[in-house]
Design a protein around this motif. Structure first.
Motif, mmCIF file in Angstrom:
data_model
loop_
_atom_site.group_PDB
_atom_site.id
_atom_site.type_symbol
_atom_site.label_atom_id
_atom_site.label_comp_id
_atom_site.label_asym_id
_atom_site.label_seq_id
_atom_site.Cartn_x
_atom_site.Cartn_y
_atom_site.Cartn_z
ATOM 1 N N VAL A 1 0.750 -1.189 -0.025
ATOM 2 C CA VAL A 1 -0.010 -0.120 -0.031
ATOM 3 C C VAL A 1 0.765 1.060 0.072
ATOM 4 C CG1 VAL A 1 -1.729 1.059 1.241
ATOM 5 C CG2 VAL A 1 -2.062 -1.010 1.214
ATOM 6 N N SER A 2 1.834 1.293 0.716
ATOM 7 C CA SER A 2 2.976 2.522 0.977
ATOM 8 C C SER A 2 3.409 2.860 -0.349
ATOM 9 C CB SER A 2 3.910 2.147 2.095
ATOM 10 O OG SER A 2 4.786 3.279 2.098
ATOM 11 N N TYR A 3 4.052 1.467 -1.053
ATOM 12 C CA TYR A 3 4.665 1.591 -2.444
ATOM 13 C C TYR A 3 3.599 2.426 -3.432
ATOM 14 C CZ TYR A 3 7.907 0.307 -5.897
ATOM 15 O OH TYR A 3 8.807 0.383 -7.071
ATOM 16 N N ASN A 4 2.700 1.691 -3.587
ATOM 17 C CA ASN A 4 1.458 2.175 -4.316
ATOM 18 C C ASN A 4 1.096 3.713 -4.118
ATOM 19 O OD1 ASN A 4 -0.263 0.392 -6.342
ATOM 20 N ND2 ASN A 4 0.807 -0.705 -4.627
ATOM 21 N N TYR A 5 1.016 4.071 -3.025
ATOM 22 C CA TYR A 5 0.683 5.440 -2.500
ATOM 23 C C TYR A 5 1.707 6.354 -3.069
ATOM 24 C CZ TYR A 5 0.009 9.427 0.558
ATOM 25 O OH TYR A 5 -0.261 10.850 1.202
ATOM 26 N N SER A 43 -2.680 4.724 -8.220
ATOM 27 C CA SER A 43 -4.029 4.579 -8.176
ATOM 28 C C SER A 43 -4.505 5.913 -7.431
ATOM 29 C CB SER A 43 -4.385 3.440 -7.383
ATOM 30 O OG SER A 43 -5.882 3.426 -7.103
ATOM 31 N N PRO A 44 -5.195 6.991 -8.154
ATOM 32 C CA PRO A 44 -5.598 8.065 -7.576
ATOM 33 C C PRO A 44 -6.448 7.824 -6.488
ATOM 34 C CG PRO A 44 -5.472 8.440 -9.983
ATOM 35 C CD PRO A 44 -5.108 6.830 -9.647
ATOM 36 N N THR A 46 -6.573 9.081 -2.805
ATOM 37 C CA THR A 46 -7.675 9.848 -1.980
ATOM 38 C C THR A 46 -8.079 9.020 -0.830
ATOM 39 O OG1 THR A 46 -8.077 10.538 -4.332
ATOM 40 C CG2 THR A 46 -9.879 10.473 -2.555
ATOM 41 N N ALA A 47 -8.422 7.730 -0.725
ATOM 42 C CA ALA A 47 -8.788 7.229 0.408
ATOM 43 C C ALA A 47 -7.920 7.428 1.535
ATOM 44 C CB ALA A 47 -8.713 5.569 0.208
ATOM 45 N N ILE A 48 -6.663 7.282 1.233
ATOM 46 C CA ILE A 48 -5.571 7.278 2.465
ATOM 47 C C ILE A 48 -5.689 8.760 2.866
ATOM 48 C CG2 ILE A 48 -3.358 7.272 3.051
ATOM 49 C CD1 ILE A 48 -2.782 5.066 1.338
ATOM 50 N N GLU A 49 -5.620 9.614 1.928
ATOM 51 C CA GLU A 49 -5.528 11.070 2.519
ATOM 52 C C GLU A 49 -6.776 11.846 3.072
ATOM 53 O OE1 GLU A 49 -4.634 12.684 -1.395
ATOM 54 O OE2 GLU A 49 -2.700 12.216 -1.474
ATOM 55 N N LYS A 50 -7.781 10.933 2.641
ATOM 56 C CA LYS A 50 -9.009 11.346 3.119
ATOM 57 C C LYS A 50 -9.171 10.973 4.613
ATOM 58 C CE LYS A 50 -14.110 10.874 2.730
ATOM 59 N NZ LYS A 50 -15.147 10.369 2.188
ATOM 60 N N GLN A 51 -8.647 9.628 5.077
ATOM 61 C CA GLN A 51 -8.453 9.408 6.344
ATOM 62 C C GLN A 51 -7.502 10.070 7.178
ATOM 63 O OE1 GLN A 51 -10.281 6.579 7.369
ATOM 64 N NE2 GLN A 51 -9.184 5.811 9.153
ATOM 65 N N LEU A 52 -6.432 10.523 6.703
ATOM 66 C CA LEU A 52 -5.459 11.275 7.301
ATOM 67 C C LEU A 52 -6.159 12.613 7.451
ATOM 68 C CD1 LEU A 52 -2.270 10.442 5.355
ATOM 69 C CD2 LEU A 52 -2.871 9.816 7.808
ATOM 70 N N GLN A 59 -9.337 -3.483 -2.007
ATOM 71 C CA GLN A 59 -10.072 -2.852 -2.952
ATOM 72 C C GLN A 59 -9.455 -2.187 -4.199
ATOM 73 O OE1 GLN A 59 -12.639 0.041 -0.798
ATOM 74 N NE2 GLN A 59 -13.462 0.718 -2.833
ATOM 75 N N TYR A 60 -8.297 -1.733 -3.913
ATOM 76 C CA TYR A 60 -7.529 -0.797 -5.070
ATOM 77 C C TYR A 60 -6.482 -1.419 -5.634
ATOM 78 C CZ TYR A 60 -10.333 2.973 -2.785
ATOM 79 O OH TYR A 60 -11.462 3.508 -2.483
#
Length: 340
Positions: free
Chosen positions: A35-39, A44-45, A49-55, A72-73
């Protein structure tokens, strides 16, 4: 390579991905690393977006959240597998072809009968005998064709049964939490949509279930023991949910129960029974035999219209606990006014 990175780029991102996990205070498990590598790769926008929204909501990232994001992503479990769709298309094509063949065969027999019925009324014996012979041949041919079609339909039925089993597996991957077997947020949204289309005025009671001091238990006893505790508590929670209700794992140490057409006070009574039931549970380590500390729950209860989004139901019901969770645990807080 999947990300089209050079070896040097991949190695650089690897170190940055590990540092990112450290900043998130999350262990560098294979899933978390992916997940971190993909981020960081921004492949995957939707994932970013999901991670930044959570943060942005100042919510802590944890293993549960990253596992949900990963499924999911990255794995793409929100879509059906392509080969499954191809198999479904093939079965439907076979059924359509068999249906058309059966229709042609039936029409041919009806036409043959129509053409020979008048001959049966003839006074010419030879014509009558010939008509009977034609009818016999037609019925025999029809019987053979039907036997062939029946065989094809049996094969199609076997394929359909196999696909039904595979669909059940796919549904489990998409809609169920793999650890507890409870529904996930995607399933929750789907059920809300179904209830809304069935009755826009339908009311649902929501019970949010938070495990008291779970992070401390996780740090003290480790993730294996924590997962066992989560599973046992999830089983206990779901045992109080009827067939029409929906038990959901909404966060790492949190569950949500949706109860359609249940009054708020009745939902409060159900919550209290769950709280008391979990409070009585006693856990013993299978390795050391040591008794684990009692586990308690804090719960919030309110009700909503089915048009309310899944996120709003979770966040608004969770607010019933957030203001008093620091000073009060092992309790049920029932909303005093209608939540909008």
């Amino acid at each position: 390579m999947k990300y089209h990175d050079s070896v040097a780029q991949a190695e650089q991102k690897m170190h940055v991905a590990i540092k990112q996990l450290q900043l998130w205070h999350i262990p560098a498990t294979p899933i978390n690393y992916a997940v971190s590598y993909n981020y960081l790769s921004k492949n995957s926008p939707a994932l970013n977006t999901a991670i930044e929204k959570q943060l942005a909501t100042r919510k802590k990232l944890d293993n549960f959240f990253l596992e949900e994001v990963y499924r999911q992503y990255i794995l793409g479990q929100s879509a059906f597998r392509g080969e499954l769709i191809d198999d479904l298309d093939e079965v439907l094509f076979d059924l359509q072809t068999n249906s058309e063949q059966s229709s042609v065969c039936t029409n041919r027999m009806v036409n043959q009968l129509d053409n020979n019925i008048s001959s049966l009324k003839s006074t010419d014996k030879r014509e009558v005998i010939n008509a009977i012979k034609q009818i016999r041949q037609t019925t025999q041919h029809f019987k053979l064709e039907q036997e062939k079609l029946a065989k094809k339909l049996r094969l199609s039925q076997q394929s359909t049964d196999a696909l039904r089993g595979e669909l059940d597996d796919v549904k489990k991957e998409i809609y169920l939490d793999p650890l507890t077997g409870l529904y996930n947020r995607k399933a929750m949204s789907k059920h809300l949509d179904m209830w809304l289309s069935d009755d826009p005025t339908k009311q649902i009671a929501a019970i949010v279930v938070s495990i008291d001091h779970f992070s401390g238990l996780n740090e003290r006893f480790g993730p294996v023991i924590s997962d066992v505790l989560l599973t046992k508590i999830a089983n206990k929670v779901s045992s109080y949910v009827g067939e029409s209700g929906l038990p959901v794992r909404s966060a790492g140490d949190e569950f949500l129960i949706l109860l359609p057409n249940i009054e708020r006070d009745v939902a409060g009574e159900i919550a209290e029974k769950i709280r008391q039931s979990v409070e009585k549970l006693r856990f013993v380590s299978s390795k050391s035999g040591a008794r684990l500390p009692p586990v308690t729950l804090s719960m919030g209860v309110s009700d909503y219209n089915v048009s309310t989004s899944a996120n709003n139901i979770i966040s608004q019901t969770r607010e019933l606990l957030s203001n008093i969770s620091n000073t009060l645990t092992n309790h049920v807080n029932i909303a005093q006014a209608q939540t909008t």
